[in-house]
Design a protein around this motif. Structure first.
Motif, PDB file in Angstrom:
ATOM      1  N   GLN A 182      47.274  43.067  48.968  1.00  0.00           N
ATOM      2  CA  GLN A 182      47.097  41.910  49.196  1.00  0.00           C
ATOM      3  C   GLN A 182      45.913  41.057  48.213  1.00  0.00           C
ATOM      4  O   GLN A 182      46.191  39.908  47.715  1.00  0.00           O
ATOM      5  CB  GLN A 182      46.731  41.240  50.505  1.00  0.00           C
ATOM      6  CG  GLN A 182      47.661  41.610  51.497  1.00  0.00           C
ATOM      7  CD  GLN A 182      47.401  41.046  52.964  1.00  0.00           C
ATOM      8  OE1 GLN A 182      46.785  40.142  53.073  1.00  0.00           O
ATOM      9  NE2 GLN A 182      47.849  41.846  54.019  1.00  0.00           N
ATOM     10  N   ARG A 183      45.051  41.907  47.759  1.00  0.00           N
ATOM     11  CA  ARG A 183      44.003  41.335  46.857  1.00  0.00           C
ATOM     12  C   ARG A 183      44.497  40.846  45.555  1.00  0.00           C
ATOM     13  O   ARG A 183      43.967  40.361  44.725  1.00  0.00           O
ATOM     14  CB  ARG A 183      42.887  42.518  46.695  1.00  0.00           C
ATOM     15  CG  ARG A 183      42.020  42.452  47.963  1.00  0.00           C
ATOM     16  CD  ARG A 183      40.946  43.798  47.911  1.00  0.00           C
ATOM     17  NE  ARG A 183      40.420  43.918  49.312  1.00  0.00           N
ATOM     18  CZ  ARG A 183      39.654  45.062  49.394  1.00  0.00           C
ATOM     19  NH1 ARG A 183      39.110  45.765  48.430  1.00  0.00           N
ATOM     20  NH2 ARG A 183      39.013  45.083  50.686  1.00  0.00           N
ATOM     21  N   THR A 184      45.930  41.789  44.893  1.00  0.00           N
ATOM     22  CA  THR A 184      46.327  41.305  43.693  1.00  0.00           C
ATOM     23  C   THR A 184      47.483  40.508  44.010  1.00  0.00           C
ATOM     24  O   THR A 184      48.277  40.701  43.031  1.00  0.00           O
ATOM     25  CB  THR A 184      46.457  42.724  42.800  1.00  0.00           C
ATOM     26  OG1 THR A 184      47.307  43.346  43.520  1.00  0.00           O
ATOM     27  CG2 THR A 184      45.263  43.433  42.680  1.00  0.00           C
ATOM     28  N   LEU A 185      48.012  40.207  45.190  1.00  0.00           N
ATOM     29  CA  LEU A 185      49.112  39.665  45.506  1.00  0.00           C
ATOM     30  C   LEU A 185      49.564  38.313  44.555  1.00  0.00           C
ATOM     31  O   LEU A 185      50.532  37.765  44.090  1.00  0.00           O
ATOM     32  CB  LEU A 185      49.506  39.442  46.976  1.00  0.00           C
ATOM     33  CG  LEU A 185      50.955  39.186  47.344  1.00  0.00           C
ATOM     34  CD1 LEU A 185      51.885  40.122  46.969  1.00  0.00           C
ATOM     35  CD2 LEU A 185      50.888  38.992  48.589  1.00  0.00           C
ATOM     36  N   ALA A 186      48.522  37.337  44.283  1.00  0.00           N
ATOM     37  CA  ALA A 186      48.632  36.123  43.857  1.00  0.00           C
ATOM     38  C   ALA A 186      49.100  36.375  42.406  1.00  0.00           C
ATOM     39  O   ALA A 186      49.557  35.374  41.760  1.00  0.00           O
ATOM     40  CB  ALA A 186      47.448  35.435  43.874  1.00  0.00           C
ATOM     41  N   LYS A 187      48.713  37.267  41.794  1.00  0.00           N
ATOM     42  CA  LYS A 187      48.864  37.568  40.306  1.00  0.00           C
ATOM     43  C   LYS A 187      50.163  37.945  40.043  1.00  0.00           C
ATOM     44  O   LYS A 187      50.750  37.765  38.815  1.00  0.00           O
ATOM     45  CB  LYS A 187      47.909  38.537  39.804  1.00  0.00           C
ATOM     46  CG  LYS A 187      46.360  38.472  39.641  1.00  0.00           C
ATOM     47  CD  LYS A 187      45.537  39.561  39.133  1.00  0.00           C
ATOM     48  CE  LYS A 187      44.143  38.982  39.257  1.00  0.00           C
ATOM     49  NZ  LYS A 187      43.477  40.310  38.332  1.00  0.00           N
ATOM     50  N   GLN A 188      50.970  38.474  41.174  1.00  0.00           N
ATOM     51  CA  GLN A 188      52.423  38.771  41.003  1.00  0.00           C
ATOM     52  C   GLN A 188      53.237  37.710  41.544  1.00  0.00           C
ATOM     53  O   GLN A 188      54.617  38.087  41.129  1.00  0.00           O
ATOM     54  CB  GLN A 188      52.433  40.320  41.830  1.00  0.00           C
ATOM     55  CG  GLN A 188      51.508  41.234  41.706  1.00  0.00           C
ATOM     56  CD  GLN A 188      51.716  42.380  42.728  1.00  0.00           C
ATOM     57  OE1 GLN A 188      52.693  42.403  43.131  1.00  0.00           O
ATOM     58  NE2 GLN A 188      50.503  43.120  42.913  1.00  0.00           N
TER      59      GLN A 188
END
Length: 576
Positions: free
Chosen positions: A271-277
């Motif tokens: 979830q910590r990198t979800l916004a980038k995807q």
């Protein structure tokens, strides 16, 4: 006497011998009277011997002889050839149109047969640059005198004439091309149609358990827009991209990435990198806490709820509720993850869930009329979701009971299979929240607040009181759905008694002071009558009289079983 006989025999023998001596090949015989093989081979290998035999077998003639340019219609000098088998005279038109004449003879049978049979006096079109020939052969002395054979008129060969049957060739070629093009077009159409159906089935498989409820008109832009996405790079620059939902890995990603036993959401590391995807595509709605966008993640359409930074408490609350162990349910909006990101120098709080293209129940009722089967399917799915929220699941990793506190048609989403799922848990509470925090009674949507919330008489320290408020709001949603099943235009609850944006005092006067309730449908069908009685019990002024979610579900199933227009499956559930 005997001498005379012997002399007669001798004379006869000599006479016969002298007769055979003049024939070639018979002068040498074997003792058995057969011709000699050596003589036969000598005759066969010697052409002059064959010519001598031809001379004896065929008569010979005299013929006129001349060659161009001495030959012509007015020739004055001609030679004579002798011992000829055939005489001939010929007319030849060369490829440049020049006429040439000749007379002569043939002394060989093969030459005569070959040449005399190649005459081409017939009229007709010939290949470009080809000449014309007419030759006549005869057998008599000087028989090739006189005029030369006639030739057909010269043809202009500068342009080759088109054969008369060329149109048939062009017609066959054209028809062949058209036939192949038609076959190719039909093949492309069938492939595209098959691909669209496959993509639609893949979308239905991910967005709902069964697609038999859908009519064919749902396979339109509204649904296929979730499968073919024009991605506007809101973060990574603009652009257009088409992706098929059939190639998605979202389902496998979710099934393999969730933490053991939670049944909801991705691991925190993911979830910590979800916004980038995630790529935002378009805004589909706005609420009191922020905006809802349709986005693309792993080739799937997802819903991105963007909270304003001032509403971080609501984002944390909803993230915490969605992350509750064993919360995942087919009638609860599926949660993917949460993340923080920065956009245009502003901090944004993202909550990412599954995307349902049919929108909220409020939008669905505004554009669609319902049958009793559809009505019952919607009501039962909402009750199933609320029952799952309200139920405690005990165990090592049990699920606590959850009160939604904001049940309304705008917070319920319609899935493509006709069922519904409950969303928006920004105000949801558990027993722990009730015990640890001092909560306000007046929270939620004023039009759907229960009497005890409006007059602030509810016990805010009692968790069961919040569940009773959910049941009251559920009764108003059921009223909206039943109104859609009667064919009447959609209206919100209390539309005749309260303004469009009522205040707390407006609703308190209508609900608590006047004791008014929405007018139930005036239908005499047993199912509609049963739903009217159920609504009255659920929006009762006294909270203790209101039915629990499990009792409501059993009542709806009983009504469905007695209605022939409502189809039940083998599990005694309303089939989708």
């Amino acid at each position: 006497m005997a001498d005379a006989v012997i002399v007669g025999y001798l004379f006869t023998f000599l006479l016969i011998n002298s007769c055979y001596a003049g024939l070639p090949g018979l002068d040498n015989t074997d003792t058995d009277g057969s011709p000699s093989t050596q003589s036969d081979n000598h005759l066969r290998d010697d052409p002059s011997s064959i010519d001598k035999m031809v001379v004896q077998l065929y008569p010979r003639y005299k013929c006129h002889q001349c060659e161009p340019p001495d030959c012509g219609p007015e020739e004055t000098m001609m030679g004579v050839c002798r011992d000829a088998l055939y005489c001939y005279k010929s007319s030849v038109r060369a490829s440049d149109g020049t006429l040439r004449y000749s007379r002569g003879c043939f002394t060989s049978v093969d030459q005569a047969q070959f040449t005399c049979r190649t005459s081409q006096p017939a009229l007709g079109l010939r290949k470009r640059h080809a000449g014309q020939l007419n030759i006549k052969c005869c057998q008599d002395d000087m028989c090739n005198a006189g005029s030369f054979p006639d030739l057909p008129p010269a043809v202009d060969t500068s342009i080759e004439p088109v054969p008369s049957n060329a149109w048939k060739l062009w017609l066959s070629v054209t028809l062949s091309v058209l036939f192949v093009s038609a076959i190719g077009g039909i093949g492309i159409f069938l492939l595209r149609r098959s691909h669209r159906l496959r993509v639609s089935r893949a979308a239905l498989h991910k967005l709902g358990p069964d697609s038999s409820y859908l009519s064919t008109n749902l396979y339109g832009p509204l649904v296929t827009s979730t499968c073919y996405e024009g991605l506007e790079g809101s973060q990574n620059g603009g652009g257009l991209k088409a992706v098929a939902a059939g190639d998605s890995t979202l389902r496998e990603y979710l099934e393999s990435s969730v933490t053991s036993g939670s049944g909801s959401g991705l691991p925190l590391m993911v979830q910590r990198t979800l916004a980038k995807q995630v790529t935002l595509i378009d805004c589909v709605g706005k609420g009191r806490y922020g905006e809802v966008w349709r986005g693309s993640w792993c080739a799937d359409s997802v819903a991105v709820k963007i909270f304003f930074s001032r509403d971080e408490a609501s984002w944390r609350r909803e993230t915490e509720v969605y992350s509750t162990v064993l919360l995942r349910h087919e009638n609860i909006l599926a949660y993917i993850g949460s993340d923080m990101t920065s956009r245009n120098s502003c901090t944004q709080l993202w909550l990412i869930t599954h995307f349902h293209p049919l929108g909220s129940l409020y939008e669905y009722l505004n554009r669609s009329a319902l049958s009793r089967h559809q009505m019952m399917l919607i009501c039962l799915s909402i009750v199933n979701g609320l029952l799952h929220l309200h139920t405690d699941i005990h165990g090592t990793q049990g699920k606590p009971a959850i009160a939604h506190r904001d049940i309304k048609s705008k917070n319920i989403l319609v899935k493509v299979n006709g069922e519904c799922c409950i969303a928006d848990f920004g105000l949801a509470v558990t027993r722990r929240h009730v015990q640890q925090h001092q909560l306000s009674a007046r929270q939620g949507t004023k039009r759907y607040m229960s009497p005890e919330m409006l007059d602030q008489s509810m016990n805010v320290q009692c968790f069961d009181a919040y569940r009773k408020c959910d049941v009251y709001a559920l009764a108003l949603v059921v009223w909206e759905v039943t109104r859609g099943a009667t064919g009447r235009e959609y209206r919100p609850p209390y539309h005749e008694l309260a303004p469009q944006d009522p205040s707390f005092e407006d609703m308190r006067k209508v609900v608590c002071v006047d004791g008014a309730r929405p007018e139930p449908p005036q239908e005499t069908h047993p199912t509609m009558v049963g739903l009217t009685n159920l609504m009255r019990e659920c929006w009762h002024q006294n909270p203790s009289v209101r039915l629990p979610a499990l009792r409501i579900k059993k009542t709806l199933l009983k009504l469905a079983a007695n209605d022939n227009s409502i189809h039940l499956n083998e599990d005694n559930e309303v089939s989708v």
